[in-house]
Design an enzyme around this catalytic site. Structure first.
Site, PDB file in Angstrom:
ATOM      1  N   ASP A   1      -0.025  -3.856   6.260  1.00 54.25           N
ATOM      2  CA  ASP A   1      -0.606  -3.343   7.507  1.00 54.25           C
ATOM      3  C   ASP A   1      -2.057  -3.773   7.695  1.00 54.25           C
ATOM      4  OD1 ASP A   1       1.752  -2.035   7.970  1.00 54.25           O
ATOM      5  OD2 ASP A   1       0.961  -0.008   7.736  1.00 54.25           O
TER       6      ASP A   1
ATOM      7  N   HIS B   1       0.850  -1.193   0.000  1.00 52.03           N
ATOM      8  CA  HIS B   1       0.000   0.000   0.000  1.00 52.03           C
ATOM      9  C   HIS B   1       0.886   1.244   0.000  1.00 52.03           C
ATOM     10  CE1 HIS B   1       0.790  -0.512   4.296  1.00 52.03           C
ATOM     11  NE2 HIS B   1       0.235   0.651   4.577  1.00 52.03           N
TER      12      HIS B   1
ATOM     13  N   HIS C   1      -7.446  -0.924   5.753  1.00 49.65           N
ATOM     14  CA  HIS C   1      -6.425  -0.001   6.265  1.00 49.65           C
ATOM     15  C   HIS C   1      -6.289   1.158   5.274  1.00 49.65           C
ATOM     16  CE1 HIS C   1      -2.717   1.343   8.162  1.00 49.65           C
ATOM     17  NE2 HIS C   1      -2.051   1.166   7.046  1.00 49.65           N
TER      18      HIS C   1
ATOM     19  N   ASP D   1       5.909   4.744   5.078  1.00 47.51           N
ATOM     20  CA  ASP D   1       6.780   3.764   5.734  1.00 47.51           C
ATOM     21  C   ASP D   1       6.765   2.408   5.002  1.00 47.51           C
ATOM     22  OD1 ASP D   1       4.070   3.550   6.752  1.00 47.51           O
ATOM     23  OD2 ASP D   1       4.837   2.130   8.236  1.00 47.51           O
ATOM     24  N   HIS D   2       6.186   2.381   3.785  1.00 49.19           N
ATOM     25  CA  HIS D   2       6.198   1.171   2.955  1.00 49.19           C
ATOM     26  C   HIS D   2       6.815   1.432   1.580  1.00 49.19           C
ATOM     27  CE1 HIS D   2       3.639  -1.142   5.803  1.00 49.19           C
ATOM     28  NE2 HIS D   2       3.437   0.095   6.216  1.00 49.19           N
TER      29      HIS D   2
ATOM     30  N   HIS E   1       4.898  -4.617  10.616  1.00 46.68           N
ATOM     31  CA  HIS E   1       5.282  -3.952  11.871  1.00 46.68           C
ATOM     32  C   HIS E   1       5.408  -4.947  13.019  1.00 46.68           C
ATOM     33  CE1 HIS E   1       4.766   0.275  10.574  1.00 46.68           C
ATOM     34  NE2 HIS E   1       3.820  -0.213   9.790  1.00 46.68           N
TER      35      HIS E   1
ATOM     36  N   HIS F   1       1.439   3.923   1.962  1.00 45.90           N
ATOM     37  CA  HIS F   1       1.976   4.713   3.086  1.00 45.90           C
ATOM     38  C   HIS F   1       3.501   4.836   2.998  1.00 45.90           C
ATOM     39  CE1 HIS F   1      -1.846   4.052   5.700  1.00 45.90           C
ATOM     40  NE2 HIS F   1      -1.936   5.131   4.939  1.00 45.90           N
TER      41      HIS F   1
END
Ligand code: ZN
Ligand code: FE
Length: 257
Positions: free
Chosen positions: A137, A55, A114, A59-60, A175, A57
């Site tokens: 996530d 996805h 999410h 942090d990905h 995570h 975001h």
């Protein structure tokens, strides 16, 4: 054969490297940052040929542009419907798509909730290797992702899809949230013996700095409240009956835990 390496980065993210056995090619799942990925590839003399995104975001996908500068021939798999937010994708995917990675089949699962365009990568078992799931996530050890862009009903349908995979499927989520998730789960289902045992085991692992990932579908079915929304204990705890309502209520409680 594919070797899977787990790379802890940032505060609590995991980046996963998939390495072709007896080869020199590698793929990376959700590179939050580039530098440690590039260092590891270089150290092992590997060429990056593929980035898999679950996805959009940061942090990905944060490390992907820099990795592409270094390995410009690399493919990038991502949800076709998220072209605008993952513009560097080279192959746009939809749920149900079937691909191949270093000789292993890969199935794309659409799992919104999410984010609206979240996808997962499922590698079914082969003669020599077990089933693997890279789910970003959406499903975590003992928990699930926050519902940012979907509805509880959508998240429930996505989690149901993952719950239907073989119990032995290893879960590589993005995570390390397991300990906090289980601490919360204990407040919702204090009589669940499997959950209590897992919580104790995980606390010990974390105290030693050990990872709790990968988990497995079988373990999550027994201990993760978000996969147990139809259990009478959780209906009672949440005061709801319909599974989507149960999920909505325990998600709401977790958001403020
Ligand atoms: Zn996310
Ligand atoms: Fe994340």
């Amino acid at each position: 054969m594919v070797e899977i390496l787990r790379l802890p980065v940032l505060r609590d993210n995991y980046v996963f490297l998939l390495i072709e056995s007896e080869g020199s090619r590698a793929a990376v799942v959700d590179p939050a940052i580039a530098e440690p990925v590039a260092a590891l590839l270089q150290q092992r003399g590997l060429e990056l040929v593929l980035v898999l995104q679950t996805h959009h975001h940061h942090d990905h996908i944060g490390g992907t542009p820099e990795l592409l500068e270094r390995w410009p021939g690399s493919e990038v798999w991502a949800a076709a419907s998220d072209q605008i937010r993952i513009p560097f994708q080279t192959i746009g995917l939809d749920g149900g798509d079937q691909l191949e990675l270093f000789g292993r089949p890969v199935e794309v699962l659409s799992i919104p909730g999410h984010t609206s365009d979240h996808i997962a990568y499922y590698l079914p078992a082969t003669a020599q290797e077990g089933p693997e799931l890279f789910c970003g996530d959406t499903l975590f050890g003992g928990g699930c992702g926050r519902i940012f862009e979907g509805t509880p009903a959508q998240m429930l349908a996505s989690l149901d899809k993952l719950a239907a995979l073989p119990a032995a499927t290893r879960i590589w989520c993005a995570h390390e949230y397991t300990e906090t998730n289980l601490r919360f789960a204990m407040t919702q289902e204090p009589e669940n013996q499997a959950l209590a045992e897992r919580f104790e085991r995980v606390q010990n692992q974390r105290a030693l700095g050990m990872p709790t990932i990968p988990s497995s579908i079988g373990l999550e079915l027994a201990t993760n409240p978000f996969l147990r929304c139809r259990q009478p204990e959780l209906q009672l705890a949440s005061g709801a009956v319909d599974a989507a309502d149960v999920l909505a209520e325990i998600r709401r409680r977790k958001d403020v835990f």
